[in-house]
Write a protein that holds these residues in place. Structure first.
Motif, mmCIF file in Angstrom:
data_model
loop_
_atom_site.group_PDB
_atom_site.id
_atom_site.type_symbol
_atom_site.label_atom_id
_atom_site.label_comp_id
_atom_site.label_asym_id
_atom_site.label_seq_id
_atom_site.Cartn_x
_atom_site.Cartn_y
_atom_site.Cartn_z
ATOM 1 N N ILE A 164 0.478 -0.919 0.274
ATOM 2 C CA ILE A 164 -0.101 -0.063 0.235
ATOM 3 C C ILE A 164 0.739 0.913 0.066
ATOM 4 O O ILE A 164 1.950 1.165 0.520
ATOM 5 C CB ILE A 164 -0.965 0.113 0.579
ATOM 6 N N THR A 165 0.565 2.705 -0.312
ATOM 7 C CA THR A 165 1.189 3.369 -0.359
ATOM 8 C C THR A 165 0.279 5.076 -0.174
ATOM 9 O O THR A 165 -0.548 4.741 -0.355
ATOM 10 C CB THR A 165 1.730 3.688 -2.396
ATOM 11 N N PHE A 166 1.135 5.738 0.983
ATOM 12 C CA PHE A 166 0.332 6.859 1.480
ATOM 13 C C PHE A 166 0.516 7.851 0.120
ATOM 14 O O PHE A 166 1.013 8.340 -0.228
ATOM 15 C CB PHE A 166 1.651 7.004 2.600
ATOM 16 N N GLY A 167 -0.444 8.568 1.045
ATOM 17 C CA GLY A 167 -1.063 10.027 0.231
ATOM 18 C C GLY A 167 -1.104 11.052 1.630
ATOM 19 O O GLY A 167 -2.098 10.248 2.008
ATOM 20 N N GLU A 168 -1.293 12.303 1.195
ATOM 21 C CA GLU A 168 -1.418 12.613 2.263
ATOM 22 C C GLU A 168 -2.600 13.884 1.384
ATOM 23 O O GLU A 168 -3.404 13.347 0.617
ATOM 24 C CB GLU A 168 -0.591 14.502 2.299
ATOM 25 N N LYS A 169 -3.529 13.335 2.772
ATOM 26 C CA LYS A 169 -5.015 14.025 2.487
ATOM 27 C C LYS A 169 -4.877 15.925 3.438
ATOM 28 O O LYS A 169 -4.356 15.296 4.928
ATOM 29 C CB LYS A 169 -5.704 13.443 3.157
ATOM 30 N N HIS A 428 8.457 7.166 10.631
ATOM 31 C CA HIS A 428 8.083 5.666 10.204
ATOM 32 C C HIS A 428 7.958 5.157 10.446
ATOM 33 O O HIS A 428 6.946 4.999 11.479
ATOM 34 C CB HIS A 428 9.362 5.042 9.916
ATOM 35 N N VAL A 429 6.704 4.073 9.316
ATOM 36 C CA VAL A 429 5.895 3.627 9.612
ATOM 37 C C VAL A 429 6.059 2.204 9.032
ATOM 38 O O VAL A 429 6.245 1.935 8.219
ATOM 39 C CB VAL A 429 3.731 3.862 8.726
ATOM 40 N N LEU A 430 6.151 0.693 10.333
ATOM 41 C CA LEU A 430 6.631 -0.032 9.795
ATOM 42 C C LEU A 430 5.437 -1.455 9.561
ATOM 43 O O LEU A 430 4.510 -0.832 10.126
ATOM 44 C CB LEU A 430 7.511 -0.270 10.609
ATOM 45 N N ARG A 431 5.176 -1.656 9.099
ATOM 46 C CA ARG A 431 3.484 -3.248 9.004
ATOM 47 C C ARG A 431 4.356 -4.349 9.476
ATOM 48 O O ARG A 431 5.286 -4.931 8.811
ATOM 49 C CB ARG A 431 3.817 -2.440 7.598
ATOM 50 N N THR A 432 3.793 -5.775 9.999
ATOM 51 C CA THR A 432 4.260 -6.694 10.370
ATOM 52 C C THR A 432 2.327 -7.528 9.210
ATOM 53 O O THR A 432 2.012 -6.738 9.636
ATOM 54 C CB THR A 432 4.141 -7.673 11.631
ATOM 55 N N THR A 433 3.211 -8.496 8.942
ATOM 56 C CA THR A 433 2.038 -9.060 8.054
ATOM 57 C C THR A 433 2.149 -10.638 8.696
ATOM 58 O O THR A 433 1.519 -12.138 8.193
ATOM 59 C CB THR A 433 1.905 -9.653 7.006
ATOM 60 N N VAL A 444 5.282 -0.737 2.423
ATOM 61 C CA VAL A 444 3.392 0.338 3.027
ATOM 62 C C VAL A 444 5.257 2.169 2.444
ATOM 63 O O VAL A 444 4.938 2.496 3.468
ATOM 64 C CB VAL A 444 3.763 0.618 4.681
ATOM 65 N N GLY A 445 4.821 2.036 1.179
ATOM 66 C CA GLY A 445 5.462 3.181 0.477
ATOM 67 C C GLY A 445 4.625 4.607 0.514
ATOM 68 O O GLY A 445 2.928 4.488 1.015
ATOM 69 N N GLY A 446 5.503 5.551 0.701
ATOM 70 C CA GLY A 446 5.380 6.853 0.267
ATOM 71 C C GLY A 446 5.086 7.973 1.509
ATOM 72 O O GLY A 446 4.446 8.721 1.193
ATOM 73 N N PRO A 462 -6.480 -5.165 6.573
ATOM 74 C CA PRO A 462 -5.303 -5.447 6.885
ATOM 75 C C PRO A 462 -4.754 -4.200 5.907
ATOM 76 O O PRO A 462 -3.425 -4.378 5.746
ATOM 77 C CB PRO A 462 -5.309 -6.993 5.905
ATOM 78 N N ASN A 463 -5.476 -3.283 4.877
ATOM 79 C CA ASN A 463 -4.872 -3.059 3.780
ATOM 80 C C ASN A 463 -5.306 -1.995 4.076
ATOM 81 O O ASN A 463 -5.284 -0.384 3.328
ATOM 82 C CB ASN A 463 -5.045 -3.922 2.425
ATOM 83 N N TYR A 464 -5.145 -0.747 5.077
ATOM 84 C CA TYR A 464 -5.786 0.019 5.625
ATOM 85 C C TYR A 464 -5.443 0.893 6.636
ATOM 86 O O TYR A 464 -5.736 0.298 7.719
ATOM 87 C CB TYR A 464 -6.818 0.025 5.796
ATOM 88 N N VAL A 465 -4.890 1.754 6.460
ATOM 89 C CA VAL A 465 -3.803 2.485 7.729
ATOM 90 C C VAL A 465 -3.706 4.097 7.152
ATOM 91 O O VAL A 465 -3.665 4.623 6.365
ATOM 92 C CB VAL A 465 -2.352 2.025 7.624
ATOM 93 N N VAL A 466 -4.050 4.993 8.671
ATOM 94 C CA VAL A 466 -3.964 6.447 8.841
ATOM 95 C C VAL A 466 -3.530 6.662 9.187
ATOM 96 O O VAL A 466 -3.211 5.795 10.812
ATOM 97 C CB VAL A 466 -5.262 7.490 8.676
#
Lengths: 484, 113
Positions: A164-169, A428-433, A444-446, A462-466
């Motif tokens: 998933i990729t971050f975008g600013e809101k 940084h935001v890190l992810r575990t699966t 978790v790019g961007g 699982p595929n959604y983070v703010v």
């Protein structure tokens, strides 16, 4: 039923391999199952509608269909096959003997070492897998040097995980540090275009700002909450029809109905809070069970927004300022300054204070999996599976100064996120699966490297983070959404 | 108060008792004895108490008094007959004198060394 052979490995670019994690825990790494075995298809029966009839009042002897009810679905199932030399113990036999639920990770690779499960194009995570039947093939015949084991299994939850990729809101609306974020619903079900996102910023000139979206982040609305005034807010939560904001400086909580979030719709409630012990953090699983952690070791409970809070813990176990609270079922865990950890296993009626993971360290974040198992973020990320009797410092794969937030997906607990800050400082935001065994940033790019701080994370599947936090010391904030 | 004094002095007294026996064997070297008399716990607790009250005695007293008022104790008579659990809670809260604070001081004290 798929099988792997040498020809496939030599010619195919994309491969699918199954890995087994003997327990859903950071203490267990993944073991390649596909080497000698294969995972079968996964079947998830969905609930069948059951029609309801009544005797027709217009036609003699006939029945009119008046509607239907949803019946609960059967448990989802899968199967495993393993082919091994007879002299060798098989994986499935070990799993059968342990009797414990395990996890399966189906990893989709492109041209990488099959043993490497940390790089994937996408993957499937099966949580709470249990063997339900076990069959060994005939023990007679000419070709008797291999044993084939077939096992059926049930699993509790399953989802596919993508990069998933971050975008600013809401970049123009947010001009101050975002201190807390919340999403509703907290799982992947429902229409993603109706997902709700709520963020609260520090005081912007005269009041903190609520920035929210009710259409999955397509558009945002900003509201200056003058009811809070210049008291800095600490946390935000969505529960039922309400949005609740806490402020330890204001020694109060503030709430509004979701359909009336304009400044005039907000109400301040300070009754029940002890002087000097205002609420810092909120855990709100349901209306009727809303918990606040506060300054000076205080924990409060609220039933219905608008009512007074009552103190569950009034600083008897610790005088430290609590900074985070979370729970699961009847287990409530609050953490705070100087290694303070408070645990209740009876919905807050009584608390105990196990020795925290690191003496003298401020604990910033907590996430509870179940009554024994929880995660705490302080100078490092810590994990316990015995209610705090022992702690595991989890390797995040990078050197961090502090862990500011930790959240796992509600509907697939093997997938989670941490917000960390390095000594630079850079967030940084890190992810575990895989239940915290490995943490990575590649999926978790961007995430903007100019971000200095991270205040909070909210996970909506699982595929959604703010993520929300501080861009720079000048005080600008950010809100970033990452989804598949 | 008396009990506390005994606790502190006991290790020092014990050390002194062993001195005459050891002194001849080390050739009368007294330099090594002085550090052994410093109780490391006492040093940590001293730092902790200093953080709690010694650096700001009047602020500490004011905080305790404010805490007592907040708990509904307003007069000398009130305090004399107050619920001891309530007073204990006020003391801990006003001074942050809890176990987390002491263990935290010990962790940091060790690092500073």
């Amino acid at each position: 039923m798929g099988t792997i052979n040498r020809e496939d490995i030599l010619t195919k670019r994309t491969h699918v391999y199954s890995f087994i994690q003997r327990k859903g825990s950071p203490r267990y790494s993944l073991e390649l199952f596909s080497l000698h075995g294969a995972m079968g298809s996964a079947e998830e029966p969905l609930g069948e509608p059951e029609p309801r009839y009544r005797k027709s009042v217009t036609r003699r002897g006939a029945w009119d269909r008046v509607g239907e009810i949803e019946s609960p679905p059967d448990a989802p199932t899968t199967s495993f096959t393993e082919l091994m030399p007879r002299a060798t113990a098989t994986f499935l036999e070990q799993l059968k003997k342990s009797g414990e639920p395990f996890a399966v990770h189906t990893v989709i690779h492109q041209n990488v070492d099959p043993q490497n499960y940390t790089r994937w194009e996408s993957k499937e995570v099966f949580d709470g897998v249990r063997l339900t039947s076990f069959t060994r093939n005939d023990a007679e015949g000419d070709e008797d040097d291999l044993v084939q084991i077939e096992a059926d299994a049930q699993f509790a939850a399953f989802d596919r995980v993508f990069p998933i990729t971050f975008g600013e809101k809401a970049g123009t609306d947010i001009t101050k540090e975002v201190v807390a974020v919340a999403v509703y619903p907290e799982d992947d079900r429902g229409d993603p275009s109706t997902k709700e996102i709520y963020a609260i910023t520090k005081v912007d000139t005269t009041a903190p700002k609520l920035v929210y979206s009710t259409n999955g982040g397509a558009t945002f609305t900003a509201e200056s909450l003058t009811v809070i005034g210049t008291d800095e807010p600490d946390d935000i939560a969505v529960v039922g029809d309400y949005v609740i904001v806490t402020s330890s400086a204001g020694e109060a909580y503030y709430f509004a109905k979701k359909d009336d979030l304009a400044n005039t719709g907000w109400t301040k409630v300070d009754s029940g809070f002890a002087s000097g012990h205002g609420p810092t953090a909120i855990y709100a699983p349901a209306v009727g069970s809303i918990y606040f952690a506060g300054l000076g070791g205080h924990v409060y409970k609220l039933t219905i927004p608008g009512r007074d809070v009552s103190a569950l813990e009034a600083g008897d176990l610790t005088a430290q300022n609590l900074t985070a609270i979370h729970g699961a079922g009847d287990t409530i865990v609050a953490v705070g300054a100087d290694n303070a950890v408070l645990v209740s296993s009876n919905g807050g009626r009584t608390f105990s204070s196990p020795t925290g993971p690191a003496a003298g360290v401020a604990q910033n974040a907590v996430h509870v999996w179940d009554k024994d198992t929880f995660w705490i973020g302080g100078d490092k990320l810590y994990f316990t599976d015995d209610r705090g009797a022992s702690w595991l410092a989890v390797n995040l794969g990078m050197t961090v100064a502090s862990v500011r937030a930790v959240r796992f997906a509600r509907d697939l607990k093997g997938v989670g996120y941490v917000g960390v800050v390095t000594s630079t400082p850079t967030a940084h935001v890190l992810r575990t699966t895989d239940y915290g065994a490995e943490w990575e940033t590649f999926s978790v790019g961007g995430f903007n490297t100019a971000n200095e701080g991270i205040g909070a994370l909210a996970v909506g599947g699982p595929n959604y983070v703010v993520a929300g936090g501080l861009v720079a010391a000048a005080g600008d904030g950010y809100l970033a959404l990452a989804t598949a | 108060m008396t009990k506390r004094k005994i606790d502190i002095e006991q290790p020092a007294a014990a050390a002194q008792e062993t001195e005459p026996a050891e002194a001849p064997m080390t050739g009368g070297n007294t330099e090594g004895i002085a550090p052994a008399q410093i109780d490391p716990l006492e040093a940590v607790v001293e730092e902790w108490v200093s953080n709690l009250v010694a650096k700001t005695p009047t602020v500490a007293a004011r905080r305790i008094a404010a805490g007592l008022h907040a708990a509904g104790i307003h007069t000398q008579e009130d305090l004399a007959h107050a619920n001891v659990n309530l007073v204990r809670r006020v003391l801990v809260a006003a001074l942050r004198a809890d176990a987390h604070s002491l263990t935290g001081t010990a962790a940091r004290f060790h690092l500073e060394d």
